[in-house]
Design a protein around this motif. Sequence first.
Motif, short mmCIF file in Angstrom:
data_model
loop_
_atom_site.label_atom_id
_atom_site.label_comp_id
_atom_site.label_asym_id
_atom_site.label_seq_id
_atom_site.Cartn_x
_atom_site.Cartn_y
_atom_site.Cartn_z
N LYS A 78 -7.28 3.88 2.58
CA LYS A 78 -7.82 2.88 1.66
C LYS A 78 -7.37 3.15 0.22
O LYS A 78 -8.20 3.25 -0.71
N VAL A 79 -6.09 3.23 0.02
CA VAL A 79 -5.54 3.53 -1.30
C VAL A 79 -5.98 2.47 -2.31
O VAL A 79 -5.97 1.27 -2.02
N THR A 80 -6.40 2.90 -3.47
CA THR A 80 -6.89 2.14 -4.63
C THR A 80 -8.28 1.54 -4.42
O THR A 80 -8.81 0.89 -5.34
N TRP A 81 -8.90 1.74 -3.27
CA TRP A 81 -10.28 1.31 -3.07
C TRP A 81 -11.20 2.39 -3.66
O TRP A 81 -10.78 3.52 -3.92
N LYS A 122 -0.08 6.91 -6.45
CA LYS A 122 -1.28 7.73 -6.52
C LYS A 122 -0.95 9.21 -6.31
O LYS A 122 -1.57 10.09 -6.92
N SER A 139 0.83 -1.21 0.00
CA SER A 139 0.00 0.00 0.00
C SER A 139 0.86 1.26 0.00
O SER A 139 0.47 2.29 -0.53
N GLU A 178 -11.22 5.63 -1.58
CA GLU A 178 -9.89 6.18 -1.30
C GLU A 178 -9.93 7.67 -0.96
O GLU A 178 -10.66 8.44 -1.56
#
Length: 247
Positions: free
Chosen positions: A189-192, A117, A110, A195
């Motif tokens: 919550k990266v890439t959820w 990101k 993550s 996010e």
Amino acid sequence: MKVYFIGAGPGDPELLTIKGYKILNSAECVIYPGSLLNKKIIEGIRKDLYDSSKMKLEQIIEVIEKYIKNKQTVVRLVSGDASLYSAIQEQIEILKEKSIPYEIIPGISSAFAASAKMGIELTIPEVSQTVIFTRIEGKTGGTSSQDIKKLASVRATMVFFLSSGLVEEVEKLLLEVMSPQTPIAIVNKVTWDEEKIIHGTLIDLSELMKKNNIKKTSLIFVGESLKAINQQLKKRSKLYDREFNWK
């Protein structure tokens, strides 16, 4: 017949490696971290599924043994990459004692997904050449307050895992050795689908967490390399410098 520890990546199902995907879909048993895993990753799997968030270590081993005795493949999914805060070492040691073969399939951490990101490099010439992954000490362990301050004194990019619930203590400790204006980023919550990425400075860290109602499943980035998000730092590596003499 083997146990595969597979890093499931940060959340986006498409960030699961091809190798991990193939093994996941061919295994007879999948043990997954229900409280951390994006359920989209196991959607459509028609094999036996076990949620490890509802199990103790001994129960996990019992399940593994049952399938291995029947010469079946077991997948132990972990969030992110298996080499960071995955608690697999205690499982591996028992597997070794029982002579059960295993293999680790790496995943995307993550921390690296968050860096991607944010659109930056964590190691920038003359700014930061070191990245520190750590967590502050809490009920389930971590790095002591004194050691956190020692780490913060290094000119590095710091990434705090599993520390969202102790953010006020993190802020307090870092302010003892770092400038209040040190850039920070909170990545939730990266890439959820849900996010969140929040930018600010160290002096506002805990307030930003409260304001955005973030209490868990977050990474905290601290360091001068985060300036690259909004600034042209104009730091060139020697690797691509035509004036640099390699002799």
